[in-house]
Design an enzyme around this catalytic site. Structure first.
Site, short mmCIF file in Angstrom:
data_model
loop_
_atom_site.label_atom_id
_atom_site.label_comp_id
_atom_site.label_asym_id
_atom_site.label_seq_id
_atom_site.Cartn_x
_atom_site.Cartn_y
_atom_site.Cartn_z
N HIS A 37 11.90 9.76 -7.29
CA HIS A 37 12.40 9.10 -8.66
C HIS A 37 13.35 7.97 -8.56
O HIS A 37 13.15 6.99 -9.50
CB HIS A 37 12.75 10.57 -9.49
CG HIS A 37 11.98 11.32 -9.56
ND1 HIS A 37 12.23 12.67 -9.03
CD2 HIS A 37 10.82 11.69 -10.35
CE1 HIS A 37 11.10 13.53 -9.44
NE2 HIS A 37 10.21 12.81 -10.29
N LYS A 149 2.63 9.00 -3.90
CA LYS A 149 2.33 10.42 -3.21
C LYS A 149 1.26 11.05 -4.12
O LYS A 149 0.50 11.76 -3.57
CB LYS A 149 3.77 11.29 -3.49
CG LYS A 149 3.44 12.34 -2.61
CD LYS A 149 4.57 13.53 -2.89
CE LYS A 149 3.92 14.64 -3.42
NZ LYS A 149 3.78 15.47 -4.45
N LEU A 184 8.80 13.64 -0.31
CA LEU A 184 9.83 14.42 -1.23
C LEU A 184 8.80 15.05 -2.67
O LEU A 184 7.96 14.08 -2.94
CB LEU A 184 10.66 13.23 -2.01
CG LEU A 184 11.70 12.93 -0.82
CD1 LEU A 184 12.88 11.97 -1.47
CD2 LEU A 184 12.46 13.87 -0.12
#
Ligand code: PAF
Length: 270
Positions: A37, A149, A184
């Site tokens: 993020h 991702k 992540l």
């Protein structure tokens, strides 16, 4: 940084920027910020005059009630993080603000949303497409940033933006990984140390698939064999998809936690 909770507050706060023709950057999130993020926020900051981050755990895109209930939430920590990354407006609507009583209009993406994650999580992309379209309508961003991702999500959102002429740019940033290779994800916090070790089979399988592809071999078979030899994990799928280019994608379950990851084929780095 201002924290705004209603659609009207966001519209009012952005009116001057809109009038001046400034570049409004949006990072849609469900909070529980990690370095993925933070990379999106940094990129949006560099490219925009005004940066808006939305923090909304969208109940409609969860298939299992338990998954929604245990989704990590820490607004105060996220707000500090967003502020430290130069975010101007943090939009934190309630569920009722985005889905008021009587809400009955959904954005239904087509075929792209029916396979892989779409097949494993019925209704998921319809909910993602709907909430993203609402956020785009509320914020009217010049561009919005997403993580690669979720490659299928990026492809679906790009298609929605193109098909509905929403007129913004979708920027996808490469997956950020821990030093052990695990992508992540806000869900990684649920992994026990043993589960985390097992999870590493996922990035290793994709590496093996990518190497096999580069050597002219079978990417799916190579990735499968790593996952099949990994022990107590459940493999949901390993597949090739065209998500803005040939992509090897996989989903596994480790204990209660579901993990997805992907690698773009035909490139040396992801
Ligand atoms: O990737 C996410 O965090 C969510 O799917 C998104 C794009 C914020 C929509 O709820």
């Amino acid at each position: 940084m201002r924290i705004l909770r209603t659609v009207n507050e966001v519209r009012e706060a952005l009116a001057p920027a809109r009038e001046l023709g400034e570049r409004i950057g949006l990072v849609p999130t469900m909070g529980a910020f990690h370095d993925g993020h933070r990379a999106l926020m940094r990129a949006a900051r560099e490219a925009s005059d005004v940066v808006v981050v939305s923090l909304f755990v969208n109940p409609a895109q969860f298939n299992a009630a338990g998954d929604l209930a245990r989704y990590p939430r820490d607004e105060e920590r996220d707000a500090r993080d967003a502020e430290a990354h130069g975010v101007d407006l943090l939009f934190v609507p309630s569920v009722e603000e985005l889905y008021p009583p009587g809400f009955d209009t959904w954005v239904e993406p087509g075929e792209l949303a029916t396979t892989l994650e779409g097949a494993a999580r019925p209704g998921h992309f319809r909910a993602v497409a709907t909430v993203c379209t609402k956020l785009f309508a509320i914020v009217t961003p010049t561009a919005a940033w997403f993580g690669q991702k979720d490659a299928q999500q990026v492809a679906v959102v790009r298609r929605v933006v193109s098909d509905l002429d929403l007129g913004l740019e979708i920027v996808a940033l490469p997956t950020i990984r821990d030093s052990d290779g695990l992508a992540l994800s806000s869900r990684n916090v649920f992994l026990s140390p043993q589960e985390r070790r097992l999870s590493l089979a996922l990035p290793r399988a994709l590496e093996a698939g990518s190497a096999a592809h580069e050597a002219g071999g079978n990417a799916i078979a190579a990735a499968r064999s790593v996952l099949d030899g990994a022990g107590e994990i459940e493999v949901e799928y390993v597949a090739l998809a065209d998500f803005d280019g040939p992509t090897l994608v996989a989903a596994i379950r480790v204990g209660e936690t579901r993990l997805i990851d992907n690698v773009r084929l035909g490139r040396t780095s992801r």
